[in-house]
Design an enzyme around this catalytic site. Sequence first.
Site, PDB file in Angstrom:
ATOM      1  N   GLU A 111       0.798  -1.236   0.000  1.00 16.13           N
ATOM      2  CA  GLU A 111       0.000   0.000   0.000  1.00 16.13           C
ATOM      3  C   GLU A 111       0.826   1.279   0.000  1.00 16.13           C
ATOM      4  O   GLU A 111       0.524   2.216   0.737  1.00 16.13           O
ATOM      5  CB  GLU A 111      -0.934   0.006   1.215  1.00 16.13           C
ATOM      6  CG  GLU A 111      -1.936  -1.116   1.163  1.00 16.13           C
ATOM      7  CD  GLU A 111      -2.817  -1.187   2.397  1.00 16.13           C
ATOM      8  OE1 GLU A 111      -4.009  -1.427   2.239  1.00 16.13           O
ATOM      9  OE2 GLU A 111      -2.311  -1.016   3.516  1.00 16.13           O
TER      10      GLU A 111
HETATM   11  C1  NGO Z   1      -3.988  -4.761   4.632  1.00 13.90           C
HETATM   12  C2  NGO Z   1      -3.068  -3.614   4.962  1.00 13.90           C
HETATM   13  C3  NGO Z   1      -2.911  -3.428   6.470  1.00 13.90           C
HETATM   14  C4  NGO Z   1      -4.260  -3.463   7.158  1.00 13.90           C
HETATM   15  C5  NGO Z   1      -4.983  -4.757   6.819  1.00 13.90           C
HETATM   16  C6  NGO Z   1      -6.353  -4.797   7.459  1.00 13.90           C
HETATM   17  C7  NGO Z   1      -1.864  -5.394   4.299  1.00 13.90           C
HETATM   18  C8  NGO Z   1      -0.743  -6.243   3.914  1.00 13.90           C
HETATM   19  N1  NGO Z   1      -1.821  -4.077   4.393  1.00 13.90           N
HETATM   20  O1  NGO Z   1      -3.062  -5.875   4.639  1.00 13.90           O
HETATM   21  O2  NGO Z   1      -2.266  -2.207   6.707  1.00 13.90           O
HETATM   22  O3  NGO Z   1      -4.061  -3.398   8.539  1.00 13.90           O
HETATM   23  O4  NGO Z   1      -5.117  -4.923   5.435  1.00 13.90           O
HETATM   24  O5  NGO Z   1      -7.074  -5.977   7.206  1.00 13.90           O
END
Ligand code: NGO
Length: 528
Positions: free
Chosen positions: A336
């Site tokens: 992200e």
């Molecule tokens: C995503 C995000 C995290 C969140 C999570 C919540 C990943 C790898 N990055 O997973 O920052 O906490 O979802 O479900």
Amino acid sequence: MRYLRALGALLACAALSVSCTDARAGSGAGAPGAPAELSAYERIVPAPARTAPGGPGYRLTAATVIRTTAGSREARGVGELLAAALRPATGLPLRVSGTDAAGAAGGVRLRLDPAAGAYGEEGYRLQADGEGVTVSAYRPAGLFRGAQTLRQLVPAEGAPVVAGGSVSDTPRFAYRGAMVDIARHFFTVAQVKRYVDQLALYKVNVLHLHLTDDQGWRLAVDSWPRLAEYGGASEVGGGPGGHWTKEEYRDLVRYAGERYMEVVPEIDMPGHTNAALASYAELNCSGVAPARYTGIKVGFSSLCVGKERTYEFVADVLREVAALTPGRWLHIGGDEAHSTPHDQYASFMARAQAAVGDTGKKVMAWHQLAGAEPVPGAVLQWWGTDKTKAAEKEQVAAAVRKGAKLVVSPADRSYLDIKYDAATKPGLSWPGYVPVERAYDWDPGTHLPGVPESAVLGVEAPLWTEVIATPAELDLMAFPRVIGVAELGWSPAAALDWDAYRLRLAAQGPVLTKLGIGFYRSPDVPWL
Ligand code: NGO
């Protein structure tokens, strides 16, 4: 699909010369239809590769001694942990003695066998009869896993009799992980140790620690002290947060290691870095530190890719974390990074991976690293869902064709922070709901198109904590789903069958209760 799998399980069992009760349970005429009817060997979770129940059992008594291979400190350590686990349930003294020798019999024996190479790093054999119980393994980790099976063979209630029979067992996947995010909400070392103990019973062997994120930096770093001191003093919702000292972290690593669990520390970058950016103005392209963040948005922060100082920071942090960590991997996140333009992301990840290499560790990262250039030997962690675009899946498959290995943790299957259903109190639901059946009824070896089982290192169940704030919530969200993920990682594919598993899981109810775990009593499971 389910029926095909059950049929496959039956055929596989028929091909073995020993009985394969776990795969058969619930799938045919005469099979147990209620958890109370399951034999002790059918109740073992994760289902062992082979079980052969039969013959007289062994009753543990006040005179029972746990004898471990003479001269092996590791075997003795496993014996001490086994005794400590069995004492409260049985009320017996269970003395441990490091005096076992080949050929001796009787009582409980934990035996390292140099000739048992076929069991590999973690496999073991357990044999119980009227005289005693012997667990033998090639390596101490195998002895520890076998000791967990023995714990499960001692009934949660009633006379402490280990039913007669044998188990011969090796894991399907080498990596069977659980992750805890201590960044969004802070959890103490003592709280995580409790989780380690719970996971160990189900043969989980990797503890992935998500140590840093926008909302908090949780590990002391000597060369950048404000990370923990300032960046650690916040969390989601405005609570005080906190951080671990190096000594506390080392203590947890040691504790996990005694349970043959490898710690994978994660320093998430270049996104998910607001706590670091808030701690040091010089890490920001603007030279101005943002405020600390206590909300639950993602994707808004980025390290300053164009500044050399950023790479000094990365190298310093990774060097210090590596020095504290005996395990093989450093996880550098990479997920992200929505505020980092793609070309910058790629150049940053190249340098961050090189910095990992400089520490002598191997790279682990979320699967977005596949969109940059994973270094040889990198492990990618898949966290997509059934709805993830085909192109993104193909990018990961392409990286695998070039040699990357995969740990699978699909968000819509293995994420423990996702609500079971609409009624679950804590939890997120961005990938839908994840009921207990959904968390179990999939195959890590065939989950991603174009990724063969040989490229799958294993499976992991992450527990993110944006909306999980207490140990009670952690219990509720992790259990029972994490047990299913542990079975997917350990048991042979032929043994995976929801109809059989739900009965075996139901029989774990009293075990979890005894351990004080406030698990979710899913209506899909006929709890004992
Ligand atoms: C995503 C995000 C995290 C969140 C999570 C919540 C990943 C790898 N990055 O997973 O920052 O906490 O979802 O479900």
